[in-house]
Design a protein around this motif. Structure first.
Motif, PDB file in Angstrom:
ATOM      1  N   GLU A 146      -4.879   1.658 -13.238  1.00 20.63           N
ATOM      2  CA  GLU A 146      -4.785   1.226 -11.849  1.00 20.63           C
ATOM      3  C   GLU A 146      -3.325   1.221 -11.445  1.00 20.63           C
ATOM      4  OE1 GLU A 146      -5.848  -1.724 -13.901  1.00 20.63           O
ATOM      5  OE2 GLU A 146      -7.734  -0.712 -14.249  1.00 20.63           O
ATOM      6  N   GLU A 147      -3.079   1.513 -10.187  1.00 23.29           N
ATOM      7  CA  GLU A 147      -1.723   1.481  -9.652  1.00 23.29           C
ATOM      8  C   GLU A 147      -1.800   0.867  -8.260  1.00 23.29           C
ATOM      9  OE1 GLU A 147       2.347   1.941  -9.605  1.00 23.29           O
ATOM     10  OE2 GLU A 147       1.032   2.370 -11.269  1.00 23.29           O
ATOM     11  N   GLY A 148      -0.985  -0.124  -7.979  1.00 30.55           N
ATOM     12  CA  GLY A 148      -1.004  -0.776  -6.675  1.00 30.55           C
ATOM     13  C   GLY A 148      -2.165  -1.750  -6.565  1.00 30.55           C
ATOM     14  N   LYS A 149      -2.522  -2.087  -5.336  1.00 29.02           N
ATOM     15  CA  LYS A 149      -3.622  -3.026  -5.099  1.00 29.02           C
ATOM     16  C   LYS A 149      -4.934  -2.323  -5.427  1.00 29.02           C
ATOM     17  CE  LYS A 149      -1.292  -5.657  -1.544  1.00 29.02           C
ATOM     18  NZ  LYS A 149      -1.340  -6.147  -0.157  1.00 29.02           N
ATOM     19  N   THR A 150      -5.609  -2.816  -6.448  1.00 29.58           N
ATOM     20  CA  THR A 150      -6.821  -2.163  -6.941  1.00 29.58           C
ATOM     21  C   THR A 150      -7.884  -3.202  -7.231  1.00 29.58           C
ATOM     22  OG1 THR A 150      -5.421  -0.525  -8.020  1.00 29.58           O
ATOM     23  CG2 THR A 150      -7.723  -0.592  -8.687  1.00 29.58           C
TER      24      THR A 150
END
Length: 89
Positions: free
Chosen positions: A79-83
C-alpha cells in the motif's frame, strides 16, 4: 541512437496534461523497438560521464521488484498513501 524513442517520448510529453494520455502512450510506444536503454544507447556511446554513488538499485522491470522496493516485510500487501484494505492478503 534511438530516434523513434525520442519521437514517441516527445509526443507523450506534449499530451501529459490531456485526458487521452493513455491512448497516446499506447500509440506512441507501439511504434518503437523493444530494446533496453542499456543496449540501445549506453553501449553505443563513447562520451559518458558517470558519478559513483552508494545507492540501492532495483531493476523495476517486473511487479515483483516493485514489491521488493516498497513492501513492509511484515505484510503481504503493498500500500502507498491513504489506503483501505479489506479482507485482503
Amino acid at each position: 541512437y534511438l530516434p523513434n524513442h525520442f519521437k514517441a517520448l516527445d509526443e507523450i510529453y506534449k499530451h501529459l496534461a490531456k485526458k487521452d494520455l493513455s491512448l497516446i502512450e499506447k500509440k506512441s510506444f507501439s511504434k518503437v523497438e523493444n530494446i533496453s536503454i542499456d543496449y540501445g544507447i549506453m553501449e553505443k556511446t563513447r562520451d559518458m560521464f558517470l558519478i559513483p554513488a552508494d545507492i540501492s538499485w532495483y531493476d523495476v522491470g517486473h511487479f515483483r521488484a516493485v514489491g521488493e522496493c516498497f513492501r513492509d516485510k511484515n505484510s503481504v500487501n503493498l500500500e502507498e498513501g491513504k489506503t483501505l484494505v479489506i479482507e485482503s492478503y
